[in-house]
Write a protein that holds these residues in place. Structure first.
Motif, PDB file in Angstrom:
ATOM      1  N   GLU A  58       0.703  -1.239   0.105  1.00  0.00           N
ATOM      2  CA  GLU A  58      -0.014  -0.120  -0.168  1.00  0.00           C
ATOM      3  C   GLU A  58       0.524   0.894  -0.075  1.00  0.00           C
ATOM      4  OE1 GLU A  58      -2.627  -0.256   3.697  1.00  0.00           O
ATOM      5  OE2 GLU A  58      -3.423  -2.264   2.842  1.00  0.00           O
ATOM      6  N   GLN A  59       0.503   2.004  -0.462  1.00  0.00           N
ATOM      7  CA  GLN A  59       1.459   3.428  -1.045  1.00  0.00           C
ATOM      8  C   GLN A  59       1.341   4.164   0.293  1.00  0.00           C
ATOM      9  OE1 GLN A  59       0.869   5.361  -4.534  1.00  0.00           O
ATOM     10  NE2 GLN A  59       3.790   6.007  -4.661  1.00  0.00           N
ATOM     11  N   ILE A  60       1.772   5.045   0.682  1.00  0.00           N
ATOM     12  CA  ILE A  60       1.600   5.734   2.217  1.00  0.00           C
ATOM     13  C   ILE A  60       1.120   6.677   1.922  1.00  0.00           C
ATOM     14  CG2 ILE A  60       2.262   6.383   4.065  1.00  0.00           C
ATOM     15  CD1 ILE A  60       4.378   4.553   4.313  1.00  0.00           C
ATOM     16  N   LYS A  61       0.195   7.388   2.003  1.00  0.00           N
ATOM     17  CA  LYS A  61      -0.307   8.634   1.962  1.00  0.00           C
ATOM     18  C   LYS A  61       0.983   9.784   2.086  1.00  0.00           C
ATOM     19  CE  LYS A  61      -3.701  11.723   3.140  1.00  0.00           C
ATOM     20  NZ  LYS A  61      -5.006  12.199   4.338  1.00  0.00           N
ATOM     21  N   GLY A  62       0.606  10.668   0.451  1.00  0.00           N
ATOM     22  CA  GLY A  62       1.913  11.523   0.173  1.00  0.00           C
ATOM     23  C   GLY A  62       3.246  11.447   0.422  1.00  0.00           C
ATOM     24  N   ARG A  63       3.232  10.041   0.520  1.00  0.00           N
ATOM     25  CA  ARG A  63       4.921   9.204   0.246  1.00  0.00           C
ATOM     26  C   ARG A  63       4.782   8.154  -0.850  1.00  0.00           C
ATOM     27  NH1 ARG A  63       6.360   7.336   5.247  1.00  0.00           N
ATOM     28  NH2 ARG A  63       5.884   9.163   6.285  1.00  0.00           N
ATOM     29  N   GLU A  64       6.364   8.212  -1.611  1.00  0.00           N
ATOM     30  CA  GLU A  64       5.955   7.510  -2.532  1.00  0.00           C
ATOM     31  C   GLU A  64       6.748   5.893  -2.014  1.00  0.00           C
ATOM     32  OE1 GLU A  64       9.530   5.953  -5.957  1.00  0.00           O
ATOM     33  OE2 GLU A  64       8.997   8.388  -4.934  1.00  0.00           O
ATOM     34  N   GLN A  65       6.144   4.493  -2.128  1.00  0.00           N
ATOM     35  CA  GLN A  65       6.703   3.754  -1.688  1.00  0.00           C
ATOM     36  C   GLN A  65       7.981   3.236  -1.508  1.00  0.00           C
ATOM     37  OE1 GLN A  65       4.575  -0.056  -2.483  1.00  0.00           O
ATOM     38  NE2 GLN A  65       6.479  -1.277  -2.513  1.00  0.00           N
ATOM     39  N   LEU A  66       8.297   2.770  -0.331  1.00  0.00           N
ATOM     40  CA  LEU A  66      10.156   2.542  -0.311  1.00  0.00           C
ATOM     41  C   LEU A  66      10.618   1.514  -1.008  1.00  0.00           C
ATOM     42  CD1 LEU A  66      12.623   3.738   1.281  1.00  0.00           C
ATOM     43  CD2 LEU A  66      11.660   1.635   2.687  1.00  0.00           C
ATOM     44  N   ARG A  67      12.054   1.817  -1.923  1.00  0.00           N
ATOM     45  CA  ARG A  67      12.546   0.854  -2.870  1.00  0.00           C
ATOM     46  C   ARG A  67      13.848   0.699  -2.374  1.00  0.00           C
ATOM     47  NH1 ARG A  67       8.998  -0.270  -6.627  1.00  0.00           N
ATOM     48  NH2 ARG A  67       6.964   1.312  -7.108  1.00  0.00           N
ATOM     49  N   ARG A  68      14.545  -0.296  -2.518  1.00  0.00           N
ATOM     50  CA  ARG A  68      15.740  -0.390  -2.025  1.00  0.00           C
ATOM     51  C   ARG A  68      16.670   0.073  -2.944  1.00  0.00           C
ATOM     52  NH1 ARG A  68      16.453  -7.022  -2.203  1.00  0.00           N
ATOM     53  NH2 ARG A  68      14.706  -6.590  -1.284  1.00  0.00           N
ATOM     54  N   GLY A  69      17.881   0.245  -2.340  1.00  0.00           N
ATOM     55  CA  GLY A  69      18.712   0.884  -3.599  1.00  0.00           C
ATOM     56  C   GLY A  69      19.512  -0.136  -3.828  1.00  0.00           C
ATOM     57  N   THR A  70      20.792   0.616  -4.066  1.00  0.00           N
ATOM     58  CA  THR A  70      22.101  -0.412  -4.527  1.00  0.00           C
ATOM     59  C   THR A  70      23.084  -0.506  -2.986  1.00  0.00           C
ATOM     60  OG1 THR A  70      22.516   0.069  -6.727  1.00  0.00           O
ATOM     61  CG2 THR A  70      24.499  -0.576  -5.587  1.00  0.00           C
ATOM     62  N   VAL A  71      23.942  -2.059  -3.331  1.00  0.00           N
ATOM     63  CA  VAL A  71      24.448  -1.907  -1.503  1.00  0.00           C
ATOM     64  C   VAL A  71      25.755  -1.935  -1.692  1.00  0.00           C
ATOM     65  CG1 VAL A  71      24.868  -3.483   0.590  1.00  0.00           C
ATOM     66  CG2 VAL A  71      22.081  -2.744  -0.797  1.00  0.00           C
ATOM     67  N   SER A  72      26.624  -0.789  -1.959  1.00  0.00           N
ATOM     68  CA  SER A  72      28.128  -0.967  -2.203  1.00  0.00           C
ATOM     69  C   SER A  72      28.491  -2.219  -0.754  1.00  0.00           C
ATOM     70  CB  SER A  72      28.218   0.380  -1.453  1.00  0.00           C
ATOM     71  OG  SER A  72      28.107   0.761  -0.177  1.00  0.00           O
ATOM     72  N   PRO A  73      29.869  -2.166  -1.375  1.00  0.00           N
ATOM     73  CA  PRO A  73      30.685  -3.744  -0.921  1.00  0.00           C
ATOM     74  C   PRO A  73      31.224  -2.776   0.380  1.00  0.00           C
ATOM     75  CG  PRO A  73      32.288  -2.692  -2.725  1.00  0.00           C
ATOM     76  CD  PRO A  73      30.621  -1.662  -2.745  1.00  0.00           C
ATOM     77  N   CYS A 165      22.401  -0.529  10.629  1.00  0.00           N
ATOM     78  CA  CYS A 165      20.783  -0.819  10.789  1.00  0.00           C
ATOM     79  C   CYS A 165      20.998   0.647  10.185  1.00  0.00           C
ATOM     80  CB  CYS A 165      20.625  -1.583  11.406  1.00  0.00           C
ATOM     81  SG  CYS A 165      21.390  -2.888  11.849  1.00  0.00           S
ATOM     82  N   THR A 166      20.041   0.911   9.408  1.00  0.00           N
ATOM     83  CA  THR A 166      19.076   2.372   8.951  1.00  0.00           C
ATOM     84  C   THR A 166      17.810   2.209   8.164  1.00  0.00           C
ATOM     85  OG1 THR A 166      20.459   2.358   6.664  1.00  0.00           O
ATOM     86  CG2 THR A 166      21.304   4.102   8.682  1.00  0.00           C
ATOM     87  N   SER A 167      16.409   2.119   9.153  1.00  0.00           N
ATOM     88  CA  SER A 167      15.123   1.480   8.668  1.00  0.00           C
ATOM     89  C   SER A 167      14.687   3.118   8.368  1.00  0.00           C
ATOM     90  CB  SER A 167      14.754   0.768   9.584  1.00  0.00           C
ATOM     91  OG  SER A 167      15.843   0.435  10.584  1.00  0.00           O
ATOM     92  N   VAL A 168      14.002   3.190   7.483  1.00  0.00           N
ATOM     93  CA  VAL A 168      13.315   4.254   6.689  1.00  0.00           C
ATOM     94  C   VAL A 168      11.947   3.853   6.651  1.00  0.00           C
ATOM     95  CG1 VAL A 168      13.238   5.830   4.866  1.00  0.00           C
ATOM     96  CG2 VAL A 168      15.142   4.751   5.658  1.00  0.00           C
ATOM     97  N   ASN A 169      10.943   4.733   7.224  1.00  0.00           N
ATOM     98  CA  ASN A 169      10.023   5.208   7.124  1.00  0.00           C
ATOM     99  C   ASN A 169       8.908   3.468   7.096  1.00  0.00           C
ATOM    100  OD1 ASN A 169       9.644   7.464   6.212  1.00  0.00           O
ATOM    101  ND2 ASN A 169       9.897   7.348   4.160  1.00  0.00           N
ATOM    102  N   GLU A 170       8.051   2.956   6.158  1.00  0.00           N
ATOM    103  CA  GLU A 170       7.997   1.120   7.069  1.00  0.00           C
ATOM    104  C   GLU A 170       8.802   0.759   6.921  1.00  0.00           C
ATOM    105  OE1 GLU A 170       7.426   1.197   2.070  1.00  0.00           O
ATOM    106  OE2 GLU A 170       7.336   3.657   2.993  1.00  0.00           O
ATOM    107  N   CYS A 171      10.425   0.305   6.239  1.00  0.00           N
ATOM    108  CA  CYS A 171      10.444  -0.378   6.551  1.00  0.00           C
ATOM    109  C   CYS A 171      10.373  -1.182   8.192  1.00  0.00           C
ATOM    110  CB  CYS A 171      12.523  -0.340   6.242  1.00  0.00           C
ATOM    111  SG  CYS A 171      13.038  -1.343   6.423  1.00  0.00           S
ATOM    112  N   ILE A 187      11.279   9.139   8.499  1.00  0.00           N
ATOM    113  CA  ILE A 187      11.483   9.009   9.110  1.00  0.00           C
ATOM    114  C   ILE A 187      12.877   8.008   8.879  1.00  0.00           C
ATOM    115  CG2 ILE A 187       9.703  10.044  10.811  1.00  0.00           C
ATOM    116  CD1 ILE A 187       9.141   7.236  11.365  1.00  0.00           C
ATOM    117  N   ILE A 188      13.823   7.881   9.940  1.00  0.00           N
ATOM    118  CA  ILE A 188      14.799   7.013   9.738  1.00  0.00           C
ATOM    119  C   ILE A 188      15.109   6.965  11.443  1.00  0.00           C
ATOM    120  CG2 ILE A 188      16.266   8.769   9.475  1.00  0.00           C
ATOM    121  CD1 ILE A 188      18.284   6.723   8.321  1.00  0.00           C
ATOM    122  N   ASN A 189      15.115   5.513  11.631  1.00  0.00           N
ATOM    123  CA  ASN A 189      15.705   4.090  12.720  1.00  0.00           C
ATOM    124  C   ASN A 189      17.248   3.938  12.576  1.00  0.00           C
ATOM    125  OD1 ASN A 189      16.529   1.881  14.340  1.00  0.00           O
ATOM    126  ND2 ASN A 189      14.756   3.865  15.511  1.00  0.00           N
TER     127      ASN A 189
END
Length: 248
Positions: A58-73, A165-171, A187-189
């Motif tokens: 479900e798309q959070i109201k007013g915010r784009e759904q969280l998508r994973r990026g590229t994980v560096s070495p 560990c960096t947990s953003v929004n619905e993560c 928001i980020i934990n």
């Protein structure tokens, strides 16, 4: 303060705020589901996993759904820094079922590990701004920890590829830093754990990135209050059940 509570290798993650430090000899990083990704080692977490899938779809109201990026070495750790027992293996360490008794020296070491973790977390929080990537936060945290002669505990634990560990929004919790840039309203934990003198100092907190909406503010406010009430129940002879009931 995670919403889950058991081992297997971490996948994705986010959790609202935990500010106080704690010291442990071992710590588990919990597997998490985001969107369609769902990996669990225990059947009794199926319901939570399913809820995460529904939430992620479900798309959070007013915010784009969280998508994973590229994980560096994985970042290197200098050879002179003492490693925790699990370094060099993707296996989770065994949990010692015996009660641990600590003397004055071990308590001093615990406090040193927790004090360092608290300083690193405070510094990491200053980096939370729109356009900053969680990978950049990871690099900064990694450098500060090794400069202090400590090891970043998440690195290599059960195969975890990063130093924080960096947990953003619905993560849910224990998110893996990547190339995604933080955005205004996130928001980020940030969950910092350091291994120093044989002990893990562990602490985390949820931060606002720019201007966040009222539901997010309320989530963090209530979660922090629950944490403080749980801490207030901690005393000699108190059961874990008592702490949990106070939080609930």
């Amino acid at each position: 303060m995670g919403l889950l509570a058991s081992p297997p290798p971490p996948v994705f993650p986010s959790s609202p705020c935990r500010r106080s430090g704690k010291a442990t000899l071992q710590k588990h990083f919990h597997p998490v589901a985001t969107g369609k990704s769902c990996k669990w080692g225990k059947a009794n977490r199926t319901a939570i996993c399913r809820a995460a899938e529904i939430h992620g779809s479900e798309q959070i109201k007013g915010r784009e759904q969280l998508r994973r990026g590229t994980v560096s070495p994985r970042l290197p750790v200098p050879d002179h820094i003492p490693r925790p027992p699990y370094d060099g293996t993707d296996r989770l360490p065994e949990v010692n079922p015996d009660r641990q008794m600590h003397d004055r020296e071990s308590i001093v070491r615990m406090r040193a590990a927790c004090e360092l973790a608290a300083r690193v977390l405070q510094y990491a929080g200053t980096l939370v701004k729109p356009s900053v990537t969680t990978d950049e936060i990871d690099r900064a945290v990694h450098q500060m920890i090794i400069d202090a002669g400590a090891y970043p505990s998440p690195l290599g634990y059960g195969g975890f590829p990063k130093s924080v560990c960096t947990s953003v929004n619905e993560c849910i919790c224990h998110g893996i830093p990547d190339s995604r840039a933080l955005r205004d309203g996130d928001i980020i934990n940030i969950d910092v754990t350091v291994y120093l003198n044989g002990y893990h100092g562990d602490t985390s907190r949820t931060y606002f990135c720019g201007e966040v909406d009222e539901p997010a503010k309320q989530l963090v406010k209530v979660t922090e209050e629950c944490m403080l009430r749980g801490i207030s129940a901690c005393k000699h002879g108190a059961s874990f059940k008592t702490i949990g009931e106070r939080i609930r």
